[in-house]
Design an enzyme around this catalytic site. Sequence first.
Site, PDB file in Angstrom:
ATOM      1  N   ASP A   1       0.789  -1.235   0.000  1.00  0.00           N
ATOM      2  CA  ASP A   1       0.000   0.000   0.000  1.00  0.00           C
ATOM      3  C   ASP A   1       0.820   1.284   0.000  1.00  0.00           C
ATOM      4  O   ASP A   1       0.256   2.378   0.109  1.00  0.00           O
ATOM      5  CB  ASP A   1      -0.947   0.016   1.214  1.00  0.00           C
ATOM      6  CG  ASP A   1      -2.082  -0.968   1.027  1.00  0.00           C
ATOM      7  OD1 ASP A   1      -2.635  -1.020  -0.080  1.00  0.00           O
ATOM      8  OD2 ASP A   1      -2.408  -1.691   1.981  1.00  0.00           O
TER       9      ASP A   1
ATOM     10  N   ASP B   1      -6.327  -3.839  -6.469  1.00  0.00           N
ATOM     11  CA  ASP B   1      -6.013  -2.521  -5.902  1.00  0.00           C
ATOM     12  C   ASP B   1      -4.559  -2.103  -6.169  1.00  0.00           C
ATOM     13  O   ASP B   1      -4.225  -0.920  -6.220  1.00  0.00           O
ATOM     14  CB  ASP B   1      -6.209  -2.494  -4.378  1.00  0.00           C
ATOM     15  CG  ASP B   1      -7.360  -3.317  -3.874  1.00  0.00           C
ATOM     16  OD1 ASP B   1      -7.744  -4.284  -4.558  1.00  0.00           O
ATOM     17  OD2 ASP B   1      -7.879  -3.020  -2.792  1.00  0.00           O
TER      18      ASP B   1
HETATM   19  N1  GLY Z   1      -7.152  -1.388  -0.775  1.00  0.00           N
HETATM   20  C1  GLY Z   1      -8.199  -1.611   0.092  1.00  0.00           C
HETATM   21  C2  GLY Z   1      -9.556  -1.217  -0.344  1.00  0.00           C
HETATM   22  O1  GLY Z   1      -9.837  -0.745  -1.408  1.00  0.00           O
HETATM   23  O2  GLY Z   1     -10.410  -1.430   0.472  1.00  0.00           O
END
Ligand code: GLY
Length: 413
Positions: free
Chosen positions: A117, A182
């Site tokens: 992330d 993501d």
């Molecule tokens: N990356 C986590 C979400 O979109 O919840």
Amino acid sequence: MNLTALTKIILFIACFVFARPVLSQQRNQNLIKTGFNLAQQQYHHMLENSPDLSMYPRTTAKDGSLRYVNIWDWTGGFWPGDLWYVYEYTKDTVWKKQSIKWTESLEKNKFNTSNHDLGFMMYCSYGNAYRLTGNENYKDVLIQSAKSLCKRYNPKIGSIESWNSRLSWDGKTMWHYPVIIDNMMNLELLFFASRVTGDRTYRNIAIKHAENTMRDHIRPDYSTYHVVNYDTLSGKVLNRQTCQGYSDNSTWARGQAWAIYGFTMVYRETKDPKFLKTAIHLADFYLKNKNFPEDKIPYWDFNVNENGFHPDWKYDPSAYKVVPRDASAAAIVSSALLELSKYAGKKGEGYKLNAVQMLNSLSSSVYMAKPGTNNDFLIKHCTGSFPHGEEIDVPLVYADYYYLEALLRLKDN
Ligand code: GLY
């Protein structure tokens, strides 16, 4: 027909042709102004109530209070990002000071290699900080963050590992090397690092990751899988599943949103037509879906309660009379479509129109908070993770972020 009548008709057509764009531009300017006026009011309160630089506003907790997270949470970059966007719009140094404080307290994350992330955390904060100030220290933080992110790249697989190995949602499968849709969003940091260092390694990793995602996460109809699990020895796909969606074969709305945004961004950075084609098909799947509501704010998953889609988690359809929406997905897609509209040729106008319709919905009293409510966030009715029973029908700091970004993109469009 006499001349006066003809003149009237010509005048009418001329007014229609020339005044319509001016009026719609005026409406867009009002939309942008309203959004940023509310942001200033809400965030002014938020800052007053949130003096601790180690506690980042994320959402509303189950007891109705504002839920904070620490600097290691994946959402940490969005709060400074929100503040940077308000500064960008207002040019008021009060906002700049706050943006700097909330950005700089994330710095330790430049060495964080525990998850994928880092792009969200550092590019939404430091990326905007560098873009708006030119401070070279911020550039160095971003380069170090890109180095940390690349530590999660396995050349055998050709993708960046999203999460460390863990059990699947139903507890039946070990995900050895999970890569989630993501992760497309984190690649922007890598393109940036190559641009400012001249070292193509970061960019090559980003492109390989995007190519693999195109091959492995996208179904023939351009809907997306959430999680793809790889074998670390052979590099082959072992499973295609979900964690935050309805079922393994469903389309989680925010996952599709990340994909549309991510592939549009990778096209911007590479100008490779295969990424543009992918972004266009992903967007069309979303916009033309039979389950896409009229107000253009998606249900949290496109296939909730549909035949042929079976959740492998404890799902009780009677618990929700209406299927919750995810306004955060709408905010992400509206921003993505405004960028895609510039690259998509004849289809561009349609994407822009859709984006503006989404922004109008988000700015309506249904989705937009009244001043002093919604724990000082802007957007209501988002879903974080329905299967986990977490963050259902709440504000989310990243919905605000992409909403404000979309407004700024509309301003410059
Ligand atoms: N990356 C986590 C979400 O979109 O919840």
